[in-house]
Enzyme design. Sequence first.
Site, PDB file in Angstrom:
ATOM      1  N   HIS A  70       1.002  -1.459   0.204  1.00 15.17           N
ATOM      2  CA  HIS A  70      -0.162   0.005  -0.381  1.00 15.17           C
ATOM      3  C   HIS A  70       0.778   1.489   0.699  1.00 15.17           C
ATOM      4  O   HIS A  70       0.593   2.126  -0.368  1.00 15.17           O
ATOM      5  CB  HIS A  70      -1.064   0.026   1.180  1.00 15.17           C
ATOM      6  CG  HIS A  70      -2.483   0.590   0.944  1.00 15.17           C
ATOM      7  ND1 HIS A  70      -2.499   1.024   0.329  1.00 15.17           N
ATOM      8  CD2 HIS A  70      -2.973  -0.134   1.588  1.00 15.17           C
ATOM      9  CE1 HIS A  70      -3.686   1.685   0.190  1.00 15.17           C
ATOM     10  NE2 HIS A  70      -4.143   1.605   0.492  1.00 15.17           N
ATOM     11  N   ASP A 106      -9.370 -11.084 -17.344  1.00 15.45           N
ATOM     12  CA  ASP A 106      -9.388 -12.659 -18.383  1.00 15.45           C
ATOM     13  C   ASP A 106      -7.707 -12.575 -19.237  1.00 15.45           C
ATOM     14  O   ASP A 106      -8.028 -12.078 -19.196  1.00 15.45           O
ATOM     15  CB  ASP A 106     -10.163 -11.910 -19.412  1.00 15.45           C
ATOM     16  CG  ASP A 106     -10.500 -13.561 -20.558  1.00 15.45           C
ATOM     17  OD1 ASP A 106     -10.269 -14.302 -20.553  1.00 15.45           O
ATOM     18  OD2 ASP A 106     -11.062 -14.010 -21.689  1.00 15.45           O
TER      19      ASP A 106
END
Length: 432
Positions: free
Chosen positions: A151, A374
Site C-alpha cells: 500500500h 481475462d
Amino acid sequence: MTKLSVEYIQPSSPTPQHKRNIKLSYLDLLHRPTYASILFFYEAAVAGAGADQSQIIRRLKDSLADTLTSFYSLAGVVHVGKDDAHIDCNDTGAEFIESRVDVVLADVAAERNVDDLGPYVVAESETKAPLVVKVTFFKCGGICVAISLLHLAADGGSAAIFADAWAKTCSGKPDFAPPTFEAAEYFPAREFPDHHNGKFMPLGDENFATKRFVFDEEMLRVLKRKAASKSVPYPSRVEAISAFIWEHFIAMANSSPEPSTGAIYPAIQAVTLRGRTNPPVNLKNVLGNCYMLAFAKHEATGDSAGGEEGFYQKLVQEMRNSIRKIDGDYISRSQEGDDYLKDLQGFSARQAAGELMDGCVFSSWCGFPLYEIDFGWGRPVWVSTAAVTVRNTTILMGTRSGGAIEAWVNMEKDKVDLLQRKIDLILEEDRH
C-alpha cells in the site's frame, strides 16, 4: 496447501536508467507498509482442466515479465528514509509464488467464507516487494490468481489497472494504456509526523473479524428508495449501502437504539482522484496512491426523525456532501497548499481528544471492471479481497452478475450477527 516454488520475475526489458527513481507522493507516505489484495478465481473448464499446468505457469510468468516493462515500479524496491522516499526501479522483480491445494474450487466459490481465503494470498513479504503474485491450482484444475500490492506504493485502483494490463498481455492482446508515475509531481512528499492514516484508522485486534455480507438487487432497490430525499433524490447503490452500515454502526455503539445526544459519529470515505482533476487525464492512469479521504460527521441531536428527512436519509446527505468537497479546487489547493493535510490533522486531533466516537471507513471497488479480467481463460467466477485488517472498515465489491454488491466488513466479532439480522430484515420490513 503446498508451496511449489517462489521466484522473482524481472521485467523482460531492463528499465532505462532515467526511469529508475520514482519519488513517493505524500499520499503514498500516509500508508502503512501492508498489502492490499485482489483474488481472481477461474473455473477448470476455462482455466485449462487437464492442461499442462507448467505451461500455464510459464505463460503467466512470461506475460508478467512483459507487463512489468511498463509497470517497472512494481519490480523495484521501496525506500523510505528521513529525507527521501522513493522506489528504486532496479528490476529486482515481483515475487511470484506457485502453490497447489487439495480443494475443489466449486466448494470455495459456493461457501465464500472469508476465513478460508487466507492461504491464497500473501499477507507479509520479508522483502516488502511492491508486488506479490500467488497462483494456486485447485485439484479440479481451477486457478486462483492473487495480486497483492504494497500500500505504500499503490492503491486498489492501481491494482485494477495492473491486473487489466497483465491479463491482456497474457491473453495475447496487450492493448492497454501504459501507466504514469507522476503522483509525486502533483503531491510531493511533506513532513507530517503523526498524521498518517494509521493514526485514526487502527488495525483490528483479536476481537475483530471480517464478515462478507451480500446485498442483492431487491435489497438495493429498497435501500435506494428509503435513502432518497429532497436533498438526495437519486442516491447511488454505494451511498445507500454505506449509509445503511454507518447507521447501524452508530446504533451498535449505543446501548439504546437512538444515538446519544451530542455524540459525533464519523464516516471516512476513500475518494479516487482519477478523473476528478482538471484536466482529468492528469491522474487518470497514474500508478500509486491516488485517492483522498472524505470525512462525514453526524452529530446526534436526540431527534433522529430529522424533520422532513429521516435519520438514514440525513446520513446519505452527509456522506454525499463530504465527497463533493473533494472537487477540482480542493485537489488543486491540496497540491499547492496543505488543505488535505490540515483536514487530516484536524480529524486526528479531534479523535485523540476524545471528541469523536469510533468511526467507520468505506472504500468502494464497485467501479473497477474486475470481472472483465481475462487471462485467456474467460471471466472469473468470483473476485474477492481477503480479510480486511483496518478496524471498522468496509470494502464494497461488485458481483459477476453486476446486480448485487458484496460488503466486506471488519467489525467486532460480537456485533456481526446484529448487522446480519439488520440486513436480513431489509426486505421483511419493507413488505410491512
